[in-house]
Design a protein around this motif. Sequence first.
Motif, mmCIF file in Angstrom:
data_model
loop_
_atom_site.group_PDB
_atom_site.id
_atom_site.type_symbol
_atom_site.label_atom_id
_atom_site.label_comp_id
_atom_site.label_asym_id
_atom_site.label_seq_id
_atom_site.Cartn_x
_atom_site.Cartn_y
_atom_site.Cartn_z
ATOM 1 N N ARG A 148 -2.567 16.106 2.342
ATOM 2 C CA ARG A 148 -3.188 17.279 1.912
ATOM 3 C C ARG A 148 -3.239 18.497 2.858
ATOM 4 N NH1 ARG A 148 -5.295 15.597 -2.780
ATOM 5 N NH2 ARG A 148 -5.142 13.165 -2.845
ATOM 6 N N PRO A 153 1.069 -1.343 -0.053
ATOM 7 C CA PRO A 153 -0.064 0.017 0.011
ATOM 8 C C PRO A 153 0.819 1.169 0.120
ATOM 9 C CG PRO A 153 0.195 -1.042 2.030
ATOM 10 C CD PRO A 153 0.766 -2.020 1.110
ATOM 11 N N ARG A 154 0.538 2.070 -0.724
ATOM 12 C CA ARG A 154 1.287 3.476 -0.764
ATOM 13 C C ARG A 154 0.472 4.416 0.258
ATOM 14 N NH1 ARG A 154 4.252 4.300 -5.402
ATOM 15 N NH2 ARG A 154 3.881 2.936 -7.010
ATOM 16 N N GLY A 155 1.671 5.181 0.929
ATOM 17 C CA GLY A 155 1.205 6.083 1.966
ATOM 18 C C GLY A 155 0.353 7.152 1.338
ATOM 19 N N GLU A 156 -0.601 7.656 2.365
ATOM 20 C CA GLU A 156 -1.663 8.812 1.966
ATOM 21 C C GLU A 156 -0.956 9.816 1.633
ATOM 22 O OE1 GLU A 156 -4.834 8.708 1.202
ATOM 23 O OE2 GLU A 156 -4.922 6.482 0.970
ATOM 24 N N LEU A 157 -1.122 10.909 0.584
ATOM 25 C CA LEU A 157 -0.693 11.938 0.491
ATOM 26 C C LEU A 157 -1.137 13.172 1.626
ATOM 27 C CD1 LEU A 157 -1.025 12.451 -3.394
ATOM 28 C CD2 LEU A 157 1.077 12.257 -2.138
ATOM 29 N N ALA A 209 4.553 13.417 -3.760
ATOM 30 C CA ALA A 209 4.442 13.005 -2.318
ATOM 31 C C ALA A 209 5.637 13.957 -1.624
ATOM 32 C CB ALA A 209 5.153 11.575 -2.222
#
Length: 276
Positions: A153, A147-151, A263
């Motif tokens: 925002r 899973p990629r980390g959440e950006l 990112a």
Amino acid sequence: AVQIKTDLPAHIPNVEVDLTQMQMVLSGLIANANEAIEGHGRIEISAKDKDVDDEFAKGRPGLKPGHYVCLVVEDNGKGMDEEARNRVFEPFFTTKFQGRGLGMAAVYGVVKNHNGWISVESELGKGTVVRIYLPCAEVMEREMEEPRGELVRGTGTVLVIEDEGVVMDVTREMLDNLGYYVLEAKTGTEAVKTARAIGGDIDIAILDIVLPDMSAKDIYLVLKKACPNVKVIVSSGYAIDGPVQEILDAGAQGFIQKPFSLASLAKKVNEVLQEK
């Protein structure tokens, strides 16, 4: 008119790259080629599978034997003389008024960071050929599972001070996607005018180190006078030294190296905004 021809085979090996960085590299090379053409001309963009053996690599210092995808951007514009060609990858060197030099040192850095190799062949009046060799990547299914980390925002107003149109467009799009309101300035004069007009409504400025009309340090000092609470991130394709370090020593809150990923931009802007 400028005619663009492409030769991009559908079945070509994968390469493992940062999409945003490579988009900036390719956009910059095409913009350079277009700028080098006066009147009618052509730009050819191609990619091919290339096996580099010891013999081929021997005459190209830095290129290692292996399996590559070779990306080529060729134009029939003004070209460069030998002196410009030999210096095209030097930091802060530009031949912009001759139609070339859009961040070529940064392009070189991106390619090297991807374990690639780049060459420029050019002759005055005969155009320029840029070749980029990127190592072919093995298909790694595990990447699909990770899973990629959440950006990160955010909200707020960001003043982007950047004279290169391609970099400005990409930066604005990234900041828009992250939730920020973006103001643009392509010169120091525009940045100062915006800062004086808007003042305290600017939360953060992203300041390019090389601008056509003012030094970045002078812009920084005027910005801080007009907007005492504004936070500043210095942006450069080069390392933290010289002019960059001077602005950081003067009080700028952060540094981000170009070209940057979505990112890394999200993380840096958030970090600086959270500083007390």
